[in-house]
Structures are given as structure tokens and as C-alpha cells.
Design an enzyme around this catalytic site. Structure first.
Site, short mmCIF file in Angstrom:
data_model
loop_
_atom_site.label_atom_id
_atom_site.label_comp_id
_atom_site.label_asym_id
_atom_site.label_seq_id
_atom_site.Cartn_x
_atom_site.Cartn_y
_atom_site.Cartn_z
N LYS A 13 0.83 -1.22 0.00
CA LYS A 13 0.00 0.00 0.00
C LYS A 13 0.86 1.27 0.00
CE LYS A 13 -2.35 -0.90 3.80
NZ LYS A 13 -1.77 -2.18 4.21
N ARG A 88 -9.85 1.20 8.53
CA ARG A 88 -9.46 -0.18 8.86
C ARG A 88 -10.58 -0.93 9.55
NH1 ARG A 88 -3.53 0.87 9.00
NH2 ARG A 88 -2.41 -1.10 9.16
N ARG A 127 11.50 -5.94 4.26
CA ARG A 127 11.43 -4.52 4.64
C ARG A 127 12.39 -4.24 5.81
NH1 ARG A 127 5.61 -2.09 5.11
NH2 ARG A 127 5.44 -2.64 7.27
N ARG A 139 10.75 -0.54 12.47
CA ARG A 139 9.50 -0.22 13.11
C ARG A 139 9.29 -1.18 14.29
NH1 ARG A 139 4.83 0.36 8.60
NH2 ARG A 139 3.70 -0.68 10.27
N ARG A 150 -1.07 -8.12 13.61
CA ARG A 150 -1.54 -7.19 12.57
C ARG A 150 -2.35 -7.92 11.51
NH1 ARG A 150 3.99 -4.85 10.87
NH2 ARG A 150 2.86 -3.61 9.35
P1 AMP Z 1 0.49 0.97 9.01
O1 AMP Z 1 1.63 1.91 8.94
O2 AMP Z 1 -0.67 1.35 8.16
O3 AMP Z 1 0.91 -0.48 8.81
O4 AMP Z 1 -0.09 1.05 10.52
C1 AMP Z 1 0.72 0.70 11.61
C2 AMP Z 1 -0.13 0.56 12.85
O5 AMP Z 1 -0.75 1.83 13.14
C3 AMP Z 1 -1.28 -0.43 12.77
O6 AMP Z 1 -0.88 -1.75 13.02
C4 AMP Z 1 -2.20 0.11 13.86
O7 AMP Z 1 -1.71 -0.20 15.14
C5 AMP Z 1 -2.05 1.62 13.68
N1 AMP Z 1 -3.03 2.14 12.70
C6 AMP Z 1 -2.75 2.76 11.52
N2 AMP Z 1 -3.88 3.12 10.91
C7 AMP Z 1 -4.89 2.71 11.70
C8 AMP Z 1 -6.31 2.77 11.58
N3 AMP Z 1 -6.91 3.31 10.51
N4 AMP Z 1 -7.04 2.26 12.61
C9 AMP Z 1 -6.47 1.74 13.69
N5 AMP Z 1 -5.15 1.63 13.85
C10 AMP Z 1 -4.35 2.11 12.87
#
Ligand code: AMP
Length: 208
Positions: A13, A88, A127, A139, A150
Site C-alpha cells: 500500500k 481499517r 522490509r 518499526r 496485525r
Molecule cells: P500501518 O503503517 O498502516 O501499517 O499502521 C501501523 C499501525 O498503526 C497499525 O498496526 C495500527 O496499530 C495503527 N493504525 C494505523 N492506521 C490505523 C487505523 N486506521 N485504525 C487503527 N489503527 C491504525
């Protein structure tokens, strides 16, 4: 152009969002990036999100909806945006519908990057090693245990959005297993032609 990219962690993404940003001159709205910035800055949102994110669970809906709502009020998103990692949950999708309705805006498409779950762990591991090679700190949630959480959160809380947007007639599914360029092409084909991305002169000729 206003687009949502849907897909499990490691589906690509972020990479594909960047491509859309360059192609259409829109902004990438990544709630994950915004939350990581909040953690770095030590804001109340960051403090609330830090441990939840490190575990790989989802941050509460009201927190992320608040972040997106604030961001949409700021200038910069007028030409459009690609939402990466938001919504999400169905609750977040409903809140987004309301936020867009209030502004008289609609989505041009919701693109699902469909990937085989078996390769996701490999992508996350890659990654991690790429980040290490660049001397960047990994991360907190790019480890096998958090990754499992996740993926579980995606299956249980996010995958229902596929039906949510399919029922609205907005869903486009793209094979996310192909190479990066091929996936970009498939996304372009799935989205409507973006007239605003053409030079002003062309638009004038087209209407003559
Ligand atoms: P990402 O960078 O999109 O993989 O997001 C990393 C983490 O941020 C996720 O595993 C969640 O803990 C949190 N997160 C990001 N976006 C959301 C969302 N829309 N709703 C809830 N948690 C989020």
C-alpha cells in the site's frame, strides 16, 4: 482523485500510494505515518497509540477518525488524496463517508491489493533487512509476533470493508502479487481517467 488502498500489512500500500501521489499530484494520507509521527513527538495521541501499535493491535476508531478529520480540514488535500491504512474498520468507513458527505466529496475508487498471505511475512522480513541496510531503525511492529497480530486484525476487522465497498459498487480488486510496475499499471486501469492530471491546454482542446 480520491482513492482508498486496501490490503493486509506488507501488501504494498505504501509503495503504490507513493506512485499515485507522483502521478496525480495528490497527497498520501497514511494514518500509520501520522501515528508514528505523533509517537515521535510525544503528543497525547502518540502516548495513547504507542503500545497498541507496537503489539500490532488497532488504535481506537475515535483516535484515527479524529486524525483524518483534522487532516482533511487542513489545506493541501484539495487535488485529492490516497488513503493508505485508513479506514481499517467498518466504523471508520462509516465515519469517512460522513466526513466526505459533509464536504460534498466522493471517492473515485477503493482498490484492494489482493495478496497471498504466505508471502507477507517474507515481505516484512525484507522490509526489515532493507531498513537495516539503510541504517534506519526498524518499526516497533515489524517483528514476527506483532506481524501475526496485525494480520489477525486485518482478517477480523479490516477485511469486512471489502464487502462494505463492494456493496457500494466502489471496489476494484488488483493482483498485488505482481511486480511493483505491473501492480501500478493495474491500479491505473482500475481507476477512472483523471482529467485534472492533464495539462490545462489539453483540457481546453478536448472541450472545443
Ligand atoms: P500501518 O503503517 O498502516 O501499517 O499502521 C501501523 C499501525 O498503526 C497499525 O498496526 C495500527 O496499530 C495503527 N493504525 C494505523 N492506521 C490505523 C487505523 N486506521 N485504525 C487503527 N489503527 C491504525
Amino acid at each position: 482523485m480520491r482513492v482508498i488502498l486496501l490490503g493486509p500489512p506488507g501488501a504494498g500500500k505504501g509503495t503504490q500510494s507513493q506512485r499515485l501521489v507522483e502521478k496525480h499530484g495528490i497527497v498520501q494520507l497514511s494514518t500509520g505515518d501520522m501515528l508514528r509521527a505523533a509517537i515521535k513527538a510525544g503528543t497525547p495521541v502518540g502516548l495513547k497509540a504507542r503500545d497498541i501499535m507496537a503489539r500490532g493491535d488497532l488504535v481506537p476508531d475515535d483516535v484515527v477518525v479524529g486524525i483524518i478529520s483534522d487532516r482533511l480540514k487542513e489545506p493541501g488535500a484539495e487535488p485529492g488524496f490516497v488513503l493508505d491504512g485508513f479506514p481499517r474498520t467498518v466504523k471508520q468507513a462509516e465515519a469517512l463517508d460522513q466526513l466526505l458527505d459533509k464536504r460534498g466529496l466522493s471517492l473515485d475508487g477503493v482498490v484492494e491489493l489482493k495478496v497471498d498471505e504466505g508471502i507477507l511475512l517474507n515481505r516484512i522480513e525484507k522490509r526489515l533487512s532493507d531498513m537495516r541496510a539503510r541504517g534506519e531503525a526498524p518499526r516497533a511492529d515489524d517483528n514476527p509476533q506483532s506481524f501475526k497480530t496485525r494480520l489477525g486484525a486485518y482478517r477480523k476487522q479490516t477485511a469486512p470493508l471489502i464487502d462494505y465497498y463492494r456493496e457500494k459498487g466502489a471496489l476494484k480488486t488488483v493482483d498485488g502479487m505482481a511486480g511493483v510496475d505491473e501492480v501500478s499499471r493495474a491500479i491505473d486501469e482500475a481507476l477512472p481517467v483523471d482529467n485534472s492530471a492533464r495539462p490545462a491546454q489539453d483540457v481546453g482542446q478536448a472541450t472545443m
